[in-house]
Each structure stands twice: as C-alpha cells, then as structure tokens.
Motif scaffolding. Structure first.
Motif, PDB file in Angstrom:
ATOM      1  N   HIS A 121      26.807  39.398  12.682  1.00  0.00           N
ATOM      2  CA  HIS A 121      26.994  39.130  14.117  1.00  0.00           C
ATOM      3  C   HIS A 121      28.274  39.752  14.661  1.00  0.00           C
ATOM      4  O   HIS A 121      28.684  39.444  15.780  1.00  0.00           O
ATOM      5  N   ASN A 122      28.894  40.635  13.844  1.00  0.00           N
ATOM      6  CA  ASN A 122      30.128  41.274  14.280  1.00  0.00           C
ATOM      7  C   ASN A 122      31.210  40.252  14.661  1.00  0.00           C
ATOM      8  O   ASN A 122      31.887  40.406  15.678  1.00  0.00           O
ATOM      9  N   LYS A 123      31.337  39.224  13.878  1.00  0.00           N
ATOM     10  CA  LYS A 123      32.295  38.156  14.186  1.00  0.00           C
ATOM     11  C   LYS A 123      33.189  37.842  12.989  1.00  0.00           C
ATOM     12  O   LYS A 123      33.621  36.699  12.790  1.00  0.00           O
ATOM     13  N   LEU A 124      33.475  38.851  12.179  1.00  0.00           N
ATOM     14  CA  LEU A 124      34.341  38.616  11.021  1.00  0.00           C
ATOM     15  C   LEU A 124      35.756  38.274  11.487  1.00  0.00           C
ATOM     16  O   LEU A 124      36.249  38.830  12.470  1.00  0.00           O
ATOM     17  N   PRO A 125      36.417  37.357  10.780  1.00  0.00           N
ATOM     18  CA  PRO A 125      37.787  37.008  11.156  1.00  0.00           C
ATOM     19  C   PRO A 125      38.772  38.072  10.691  1.00  0.00           C
ATOM     20  O   PRO A 125      38.500  38.792   9.730  1.00  0.00           O
ATOM     21  N   LYS A 126      39.931  38.148  11.382  1.00  0.00           N
ATOM     22  CA  LYS A 126      41.002  39.016  10.890  1.00  0.00           C
ATOM     23  C   LYS A 126      41.775  38.298   9.782  1.00  0.00           C
ATOM     24  O   LYS A 126      42.206  38.929   8.823  1.00  0.00           O
ATOM     25  N   VAL A 127      41.917  36.979   9.948  1.00  0.00           N
ATOM     26  CA  VAL A 127      42.716  36.192   9.003  1.00  0.00           C
ATOM     27  C   VAL A 127      41.974  34.903   8.651  1.00  0.00           C
ATOM     28  O   VAL A 127      41.373  34.271   9.524  1.00  0.00           O
ATOM     29  N   LEU A 128      42.039  34.531   7.382  1.00  0.00           N
ATOM     30  CA  LEU A 128      41.577  33.223   6.921  1.00  0.00           C
ATOM     31  C   LEU A 128      42.797  32.444   6.444  1.00  0.00           C
ATOM     32  O   LEU A 128      43.577  32.937   5.618  1.00  0.00           O
ATOM     33  N   ILE A 129      42.979  31.239   6.996  1.00  0.00           N
ATOM     34  CA  ILE A 129      44.080  30.375   6.565  1.00  0.00           C
ATOM     35  C   ILE A 129      43.490  29.244   5.739  1.00  0.00           C
ATOM     36  O   ILE A 129      42.811  28.368   6.281  1.00  0.00           O
ATOM     37  N   ARG A 145      38.590  37.142  -3.653  1.00  0.00           N
ATOM     38  CA  ARG A 145      37.549  38.174  -3.856  1.00  0.00           C
ATOM     39  C   ARG A 145      36.740  38.377  -2.585  1.00  0.00           C
ATOM     40  O   ARG A 145      36.471  39.508  -2.172  1.00  0.00           O
ATOM     41  N   LEU A 146      36.337  37.241  -1.972  1.00  0.00           N
ATOM     42  CA  LEU A 146      35.555  37.321  -0.734  1.00  0.00           C
ATOM     43  C   LEU A 146      36.391  37.937   0.394  1.00  0.00           C
ATOM     44  O   LEU A 146      35.903  38.774   1.158  1.00  0.00           O
ATOM     45  N   ALA A 147      37.640  37.533   0.479  1.00  0.00           N
ATOM     46  CA  ALA A 147      38.503  38.058   1.536  1.00  0.00           C
ATOM     47  C   ALA A 147      38.638  39.575   1.410  1.00  0.00           C
ATOM     48  O   ALA A 147      38.570  40.307   2.402  1.00  0.00           O
ATOM     49  N   LYS A 148      38.822  40.054   0.183  1.00  0.00           N
ATOM     50  CA  LYS A 148      38.946  41.504  -0.048  1.00  0.00           C
ATOM     51  C   LYS A 148      37.662  42.213   0.341  1.00  0.00           C
ATOM     52  O   LYS A 148      37.670  43.247   1.001  1.00  0.00           O
ATOM     53  N   LYS A 149      36.531  41.626  -0.091  1.00  0.00           N
ATOM     54  CA  LYS A 149      35.236  42.254   0.160  1.00  0.00           C
ATOM     55  C   LYS A 149      34.997  42.455   1.662  1.00  0.00           C
ATOM     56  O   LYS A 149      34.448  43.464   2.083  1.00  0.00           O
ATOM     57  N   VAL A 152      39.435  40.665   5.013  1.00  0.00           N
ATOM     58  CA  VAL A 152      40.062  39.579   5.777  1.00  0.00           C
ATOM     59  C   VAL A 152      41.433  39.299   5.149  1.00  0.00           C
ATOM     60  O   VAL A 152      41.539  39.169   3.927  1.00  0.00           O
ATOM     61  N   SER A 153      42.482  39.209   5.968  1.00  0.00           N
ATOM     62  CA  SER A 153      43.794  38.834   5.439  1.00  0.00           C
ATOM     63  C   SER A 153      43.788  37.350   5.099  1.00  0.00           C
ATOM     64  O   SER A 153      43.080  36.564   5.735  1.00  0.00           O
ATOM     65  N   LEU A 154      44.609  36.991   4.105  1.00  0.00           N
ATOM     66  CA  LEU A 154      44.566  35.629   3.583  1.00  0.00           C
ATOM     67  C   LEU A 154      45.948  34.982   3.660  1.00  0.00           C
ATOM     68  O   LEU A 154      46.936  35.521   3.162  1.00  0.00           O
ATOM     69  N   VAL A 155      45.995  33.803   4.312  1.00  0.00           N
ATOM     70  CA  VAL A 155      47.218  33.004   4.386  1.00  0.00           C
ATOM     71  C   VAL A 155      46.939  31.669   3.711  1.00  0.00           C
ATOM     72  O   VAL A 155      45.878  31.085   3.907  1.00  0.00           O
ATOM     73  N   GLU A 156      47.883  31.213   2.877  1.00  0.00           N
ATOM     74  CA  GLU A 156      47.767  29.881   2.283  1.00  0.00           C
ATOM     75  C   GLU A 156      48.662  28.924   3.056  1.00  0.00           C
ATOM     76  O   GLU A 156      49.875  29.120   3.090  1.00  0.00           O
ATOM     77  N   ASP A 157      48.069  27.921   3.692  1.00  0.00           N
ATOM     78  CA  ASP A 157      48.880  26.843   4.252  1.00  0.00           C
ATOM     79  C   ASP A 157      49.128  25.857   3.115  1.00  0.00           C
ATOM     80  O   ASP A 157      48.285  25.015   2.804  1.00  0.00           O
ATOM     81  N   TYR A 176      47.197  35.933  -4.717  1.00  0.00           N
ATOM     82  CA  TYR A 176      45.854  36.011  -4.124  1.00  0.00           C
ATOM     83  C   TYR A 176      45.886  36.180  -2.610  1.00  0.00           C
ATOM     84  O   TYR A 176      44.843  36.328  -1.992  1.00  0.00           O
ATOM     85  N   SER A 177      47.064  36.062  -2.007  1.00  0.00           N
ATOM     86  CA  SER A 177      47.135  36.005  -0.537  1.00  0.00           C
ATOM     87  C   SER A 177      48.215  36.932  -0.014  1.00  0.00           C
ATOM     88  O   SER A 177      49.043  37.433  -0.765  1.00  0.00           O
TER      89      SER A 177
END
Ligand SMILES: *Cc1c(COP(=O)(O)O)cnc(C)c1O
Length: 385
Positions: A121-129, A145-149, A152-157, A176-177
């Motif tokens: 749906h062309n709605k991928l996030p830029k960042v996953l927190i 792994r999913l973020a790389k695929k 998507v950039s990855l932030v750990e809160d 990993y982030s």
C-alpha cells in the motif's frame, strides 16, 4: 502506601550533586560529557548524547533520522505516550504494531504482516520505535532483520531497560538499531532527577543530535558555512532546541550509574521472589521473560486471567486501600483521546487491548523489602479468592 516504584538516593549521590553546585559550571561543564562517556562505555556504544528527558531524546532521534511531514513512524501501543508523540513533533504520521500478549513487547509476526501490507500500500514507515516493555528487550534479532529488509530505521525506546541485556549484550549497544534511548526520570532504573540519553554507533547521528540539542548552533569550524568568521562567532545551521542536560543532573546520573548493576540485580531478585510466590496461582500470570535476555525489571507486571474489567477495578481499589500502590502500565496509546481524535479506534490493536484489560503493576524498586513483597502477594491472592 508502598509505591509502585521509587528512587534510591544515597550520600554519594548527594555529595556529587553538591560538588557541582560548588564548582564553576552548573551547565555545559565537564559533568555531562563524563556521564555520556560512562554510559556509552557501560553499554558498549560508540557515542552518547545526553538531554533533559527521554522525551526530548526521542525527538532528537527522530529529527536525526530525518523524520518529517509525509513520513510514517511506527511504535508499540503499549508504552508511555512519549514514544509516539516524538513522531508527531516532526509532523510525521504515527501508526502502531500490535504486541505479544505474554511480554507486552511488539509482536514479530504482527510486525511482519504489517510490513507486507504496508509495502503493497506504499505506506512503509521511515522509522520503527520498539519499546522494551517493563525492562525486557524485544526480539531484536528478528526485528532488525525485518527492518533491514524493508529499509526501516530502528530506534529502541529503552526507557525501561537500562542495565538489561539481550544475547549477552547490554541494551544500548545499538548492535541491532540506529539509536537507543534511556530515561532518567526518578521512577526509572537510575535517575538524574530528569534526563534522557541517546546512544548510537553513527558519528553522523550523534553529531546531528548534539547539534539539535542546543539550538542547531555550532562553533565547530568543520560544520560552519563560513569557517573563516571571527573567533567569537557561532553559526546556527539548523533549527534546534534547548534540550541540554545540566551538570547538576549529569552528576546525579553519573553517581547513580555506578549502582546500576546492583539495582538491576536487586530488581531481578525481587521479581524472582514474586514469581515464586505467584507460581501456584491459576489466576495470576507474570510476564514471561525469554531465556536469551535479562530484564532490567523497571516494572513487575502481572496478567489477571479470567477476570472482568470491573473485577480489576475493585481489586485495584482494595489493594490501594490496603497500602499497596498498584498501577496499570499502560492504557494503549491509540485509545488516548488525542489519538482517537486522529482516527484510531477500539479494536485496532486487539492484543494490546486485551493485554491492557488484564495487567496490573505490583510495587518494585531496589529498597523494597522482601517482607513487603510477601505482604503484597498475600493481599493480592486474598482479594482474588
Ligand atoms: C518514561 C518513559 C518515557 C519518557 O521519559 P522522560 O524521561 O520522562 O521524558 C518514554 N518512553 C517510555 C517507554 C517511558 O517509560
């Protein structure tokens, strides 16, 4: 009332704050870089950028990752609102990924399904927190792994999880982030009064966060548009904020950091005591901690099985009346009025909502007595019978 959490401050903490008050610098002196270096060393990350709260650190992280209008950020609905608000500060859209009901952490299968849907749906996030709920690290190997695929950039809160580890690596190592965030609010594992910090292994992201923390202003000739300017000149090269940590707060944080291991050990011991006292109950199920990780146990959360919401309400009230300061973490963010006004609805994240209907946080902090844990469990089981 036995509170659900509280800080442990000793004479050394007080002395280190007082020594800053007697020194030349109350802010922008040596205490902040000293604290930053100690945290990055503790968790094995290259860089650390301290700020005045985890909320501001999350905002800096989003800005450093270039989150802006038109972008989408995903986080967990089971978190404090700040994990989602930081995306809105940047003008981005927020969406949530449902959780694993046994841990309260983002569910890898829900994430994978949502990524597949979002891509088509062309709605991928830029960042996953991701949020390490209650102090337990998320499934970072699968998530990264999913973020790389999906790029998507990855932030750990990791506001709950300083001192926790995953695959024998400290949270904050950013293996990993892109960025990890810690909070030093008094109820968290260690405190600076107020304060936050971002770790990263990227010099570019660290520089960007440090710049934005202080108005977007630099004196670094390498960053300046016109480095030949007069000696006294500084340049504003971006629109930043005053998110600086003071030396007073950093000195407290530094002193507290030396006790991190002791605090996390104590929290784990008390959690193990709770676990053992509750293991025979068919009505209470503590959160499960997976074997490849160690929780920092910011919270001790139980799930009440086969209870109606009303029953939890009356349990909550009677425990409070008996001096047990239970709490509920958290009402799913998408059900908050501000978020439902944006269009989120009941049933959007059913696992998170079911989790919320079951949970109760029992008191947990390093100075909690074992006798108190027994008292709390006795009152809890008595009320359930
Ligand atoms: C406490 C907390 C924050 C905000 O921390 P502050 O330092 O109070 O700004 C953000 N995310 C989570 C998950 C938290 O628990």
């Amino acid at each position: 009332m036995i509170p659900y959490g509280r800080q442990s401050i000793d004479a050394a903490d007080i002395e280190s704050v007082v020594s800053v008050l007697r020194s030349d610098f109350l802010t922008q002196g040596p205490a902040v870089p000293q604290f930053e270096m100690a945290v990055s060393k503790m968790c094995g990350a290259r860089y650390a950028v301290a700020s005045n709260s985890a909320t501001s650190a999350l905002h800096l992280a989003c800005r450093a990752l270039d989150v802006r209008r038109g972008d989408i950020v995903w986080t967990s609905p089971i978190t404090f609102v700040a994990s989602a608000n930081c995306a809105l500060y940047c003008g981005a859209e927020i969406d949530f990924v449902d959780v694993d009901i046994e841990t309260g952490n983002i569910s890898v299968s829900a994430l994978e399904a949502k990524l597949i849907w979002a891509e088509s749906h062309n709605k991928l996030p830029k960042v996953l927190i991701v949020v390490h709920f209650a102090g337990q690290p998320c499934d970072m190997d699968s998530i990264s792994r999913l973020a790389k695929k999906y790029n998507v950039s990855l932030v750990e809160d990791a506001s709950h999880a300083i001192g926790a580890s995953y695959n024998n690596e400290m949270v904050g190592a950013c293996h990993y982030s892109d960025i990890t965030i810690f909070s030093f609010h008094p109820v968290k594992i260690i405190t600076a009064g107020e304060g936050g910090l971002a770790t990263t292994n990227s010099s570019r992201l660290a520089e960007k966060m440090a710049l934005l923390r202080s108005h977007g202003v630099t004196r670094d000739k390498n960053q300046m548009v016109d480095p030949s300017d007069e000696q006294w000149n500084y340049e504003q090269i971006d629109l930043g904020f005053n998110y600086r940590m003071t030396d007073i707060h950093a000195a407290l944080g530094y002193s507290q950091l030396s006790k991190l291991e002791e605090f996390v050990d104590k929290r784990n011991d008390l959690a193990a005591l709770y676990d053992s006292l509750l293991c025979d109950s068919s009505r209470v199920k503590p959160l499960i901690v997976r074997p490849d990780r160690r929780s920092a146990y910011h919270l001790y959360v139980i799930r009440l099985l086969n209870q109606s919401g009303e029953k939890r309400g009356s349990l909550f009230d009677s425990l409070r009346n008996q001096g047990v300061g239970v709490n509920v973490h958290y009402r799913p963010v998408h059900t908050q009025p501000y978020y439902s006004n944006m269009g989120f609805k009941q049933n959007d994240f059913p696992q998170a909502e079911e989790f919320y209907s079951q949970i109760l946080s029992l008191p947990l902090y390093p100075d909690l007595e074992e006798e108190s844990v027994k008292y709390i469990v006795d009152r809890l089981l008595e009320n359930l019978n």
